[in-house]
Design a protein around this motif. Structure first.
Motif, short mmCIF file in Angstrom:
data_model
loop_
_atom_site.label_atom_id
_atom_site.label_comp_id
_atom_site.label_asym_id
_atom_site.label_seq_id
_atom_site.Cartn_x
_atom_site.Cartn_y
_atom_site.Cartn_z
N THR A 216 39.93 37.13 1.96
CA THR A 216 38.59 37.24 1.37
C THR A 216 37.58 37.17 2.50
OG1 THR A 216 39.32 36.19 -0.66
CG2 THR A 216 36.96 36.14 -0.23
N GLU A 217 36.61 38.06 2.50
CA GLU A 217 35.58 37.96 3.54
C GLU A 217 34.20 37.81 2.94
OE1 GLU A 217 35.53 41.16 6.40
OE2 GLU A 217 34.98 42.65 4.92
N SER B 158 33.97 39.70 -0.61
CA SER B 158 34.91 40.67 -1.16
C SER B 158 36.32 40.14 -1.03
CB SER B 158 34.79 42.01 -0.40
OG SER B 158 33.51 42.58 -0.58
N LEU C 47 40.33 41.07 -1.19
CA LEU C 47 41.31 42.15 -1.15
C LEU C 47 42.16 42.16 -2.42
CD1 LEU C 47 42.94 42.27 2.43
CD2 LEU C 47 41.81 44.14 1.22
N ALA D 100 29.29 49.73 2.32
CA ALA D 100 29.86 50.83 3.10
C ALA D 100 29.20 50.92 4.47
CB ALA D 100 29.71 52.14 2.33
N GLY E 125 30.46 48.43 6.87
CA GLY E 125 31.89 48.46 7.17
C GLY E 125 32.65 47.35 6.44
N ALA E 126 32.04 46.80 5.40
CA ALA E 126 32.67 45.71 4.65
C ALA E 126 33.60 46.28 3.59
CB ALA E 126 31.60 44.84 3.98
N LEU E 127 34.53 45.46 3.16
CA LEU E 127 35.41 45.83 2.05
C LEU E 127 34.55 46.03 0.81
CD1 LEU E 127 38.51 45.95 1.40
CD2 LEU E 127 38.21 43.64 0.48
N THR E 128 34.74 47.17 0.12
CA THR E 128 33.86 47.44 -1.03
C THR E 128 34.49 47.02 -2.35
OG1 THR E 128 34.58 49.70 -1.58
CG2 THR E 128 32.98 49.47 0.20
N HIS E 129 35.81 46.87 -2.40
CA HIS E 129 36.37 46.44 -3.69
C HIS E 129 36.44 44.92 -3.75
CE1 HIS E 129 40.50 46.59 -1.70
NE2 HIS E 129 40.51 45.41 -2.28
N CYS F 129 40.42 52.47 -7.69
CA CYS F 129 40.17 51.32 -6.83
C CYS F 129 40.52 50.05 -7.61
CB CYS F 129 38.70 51.32 -6.44
SG CYS F 129 38.06 49.80 -5.79
N PRO F 130 41.19 49.06 -7.04
CA PRO F 130 41.69 48.96 -5.66
C PRO F 130 43.17 49.29 -5.52
CG PRO F 130 41.74 46.80 -6.67
CD PRO F 130 41.33 47.77 -7.75
N HIS G 251 36.25 53.62 2.69
CA HIS G 251 35.72 52.41 3.33
C HIS G 251 36.76 51.29 3.36
CE1 HIS G 251 32.00 54.56 2.77
NE2 HIS G 251 32.25 54.64 1.48
N ASP G 252 37.59 51.27 2.32
CA ASP G 252 38.45 50.11 2.15
C ASP G 252 39.74 50.17 2.95
OD1 ASP G 252 36.50 49.11 0.60
OD2 ASP G 252 37.57 49.22 -1.31
N ALA H 58 38.64 48.82 6.26
CA ALA H 58 38.33 47.39 6.09
C ALA H 58 39.62 46.58 5.93
CB ALA H 58 37.41 47.19 4.88
N ARG I 235 41.17 46.11 9.33
CA ARG I 235 40.47 45.08 10.10
C ARG I 235 40.85 43.69 9.61
NH1 ARG I 235 36.11 42.92 8.48
NH2 ARG I 235 35.45 44.60 7.12
N MET I 236 40.90 43.51 8.27
CA MET I 236 41.18 42.18 7.73
C MET I 236 42.64 41.78 7.91
SD MET I 236 38.92 42.39 4.21
CE MET I 236 39.28 40.74 3.57
#
Lengths: 372, 82
Positions: free
Chosen positions: A274-275, A291, A293, A329, A332-336, B19-20, B50-51, B54, B57-58
């Motif tokens: 989670t971020e 967000s 994951l 977006a 660059g962050a997770l959108t879901h 999504c997701p 985008h995901d 992301a 990265r995570m």
């Protein structure tokens, strides 16, 4: 159904009416029905209330009363403000941050120009000031738009660092910031929305500095007095009363909210995958976005609503367009799996604690059901 | 684009998943790929653009880039690095 009332954690979308505005609104509903342009008693009464509302809002926003106009909403204020600036300069190009509110993006799209430019933001959502100022100096640019604070992630924008070229006015969308943080000082036009600060919906504010060229971009007379037709005098007065009350308690409320959000941020960071997004310090005091994951935004928002917590989400599945948040977006962050929590003036530590516990359980459950 | 002679060893078809789900399938498929190999996910869902980066990265994986599948659907390529 639970009989416990919902813990409302979506104040950044819309606030309940501030208690101090309630009496004002009820009294003004009885008194403020007349046409403020008329010279009879009812008209003069309405004019008095409207001028009073304008004077209070002007003082609260560090402006002069004749610089303030009431609009139908914050969105309407942005449209009129921005398009009125470019109409006056005769140059349609608008330079703006990539994470501005959709009202800015829609105003930009309204009149196409090769000089339009969306300026990128860093991972915290802060706009690149150097790039903004560079773009503002290009031919065809008629205005710059930069928000005071971001509506989705809370990051404060470095508005006072923007040294726009002479003749290119700066509009600051302060809708997310008013009532929560001190406002930037460097602007030529400023917009806000009363239902974000404890006032009623249907009242936006457009402030245009004297000496800034602005013309009404829509049908009707020039000037800020009756933007968009007959004014809602009682609502404007209630908005002014709410703003005054909100600013009077701001220091105390903001300090409390900032600490509660720090606690919330810490609790969210303990969840795996989670971020937390947005600047941890240079931010709105009452708002945090994160967000998770593998979690659907609509799933988590619905699950939290069932648990008695009302929150917002920038995930695509919760948007009418089915497009992910342009703010997330651009960062660059997770959108879901996105959740935005925004505290009210009376949100308690116990409520935040309860939310954190429910969130951890629901995220864990949703991931387990997805096989992760 | 992939380097010459280098083909993703695993491709997952998430064309019609909302999504997701594409990211969930990506996470589930990762263990089946050797470290250093490529994994491609085909997804029309607009959030995937985008995901997928992301997620990389995570999760400490490498995002290689976006390609186009034969039918025009976006194809996102990831390298497993851990």
């Amino acid at each position: 159904m639970s009989s416990t009332p919902e813990v409302y954690l979506d104040a950044a979308s819309s606030t309940p009416l501030h208690p101090a505005a309630r009496e004002t609104l009820l009294a003004a509903l009885d008194r403020g029905y007349g046409d403020p342009r008329r010279l009879h008693a009812a008209g003069r009464d309405a004019r008095l209330l409207l001028d009073n509302a304008r004077a209070v809002v002007a003082e609260c926003l560090d402006a002069r009363p004749d610089e303030v106009g009431f609009t139908a909403s914050g969105t309407d204020a942005v449209h009129r403000g921005l398009l009125g600036l470019t109409a006056a300069t005769g140059r349609n190009g608008i330079v703006h941050g990539a994470v501005e509110h959709s009202s800015v993006l829609h105003a930009v799209a309204w009149r196409p120009s090769p000089a339009h430019a969306a300026i990128p933001v860093d991972a915290t959502g802060r706009v690149d000031v150097g790039a903004l100022v560079d773009a503002a100096g290009r031919p065809g640019v008629g205005a710059v738009a930069l928000q005071a604070a971001n509506q989705e992630v809370g990051t404060l924008q470095p508005v006072d660092e923007v040294d726009a070229p002479a003749g290119v006015p700066l509009l600051v969308d302060a809708a997310a910031a008013v009532g929560h943080v001190p406002l930037p000082r460097r602007w030529d036009a400023l917009t806000a929305s009363a239902h974000k600060w404890g006032g009623p919906a249907g009242v936006g504010v457009l402030v245009v500095r004297r000496g800034t060229r602005w013309t009404n971009p829509f049908p009707g007379d020039d000037g800020l007095d009756q933007l968009g037709g007959f004014p809602n005098v009682p609502a404007a007065l209630a908005a002014a009363a709410a703003l005054q009350a909100t600013l009077a308690e701001r220091a105390e409320v903001a300090a409390r909210q900032f600490a509660l959000v720090n606690h919330l941020r810490g609790a969210v960071r303990t969840l795996p995958d989670t971020e937390v997004v947005g600047d941890p310090v240079a931010r709105l005091p009452q708002l945090v976005t994160f967000s998770c994951l593998y979690v659907g935004g609509d799933e988590i928002v619905s699950a939290l609503a069932r648990r008695g917590f009302g929150v917002a989400s920038g995930s695509a599945c919760t948007a009418s367009t089915l497009e992910p948040s342009h703010v997330l977006a651009a960062m660059g962050a997770l959108t879901h799996g996105n959740v935005r929590v925004s505290l009210g003036r009376d949100t308690t530590a116990d409520q935040v604690e309860g939310f954190c516990a429910a969130l951890a359980e629901e995220v864990h459950r949703i991931r387990a059901e997805a096989g992760l | 684009m992939s380097a010459p002679g280098e083909t993703p060893v695993t491709e997952i078809d998430c064309r019609d998943l909302p999504c997701p789900r594409p990211i969930i399938e990506l996470a589930k498929a990762l263990p089946s790929v050797a470290v250093g190999d490529l994994l491609a996910v085909i997804a029309r869902d607009p959030a995937a653009r985008h995901d997928v980066p992301a997620w990389c990265r995570m999760r400490g994986q490498e995002y290689v880039g976006e390609e186009v599948a034969d039918d025009g659907a976006p194809r996102y390529v990831v390298r497993r690095v851990s």
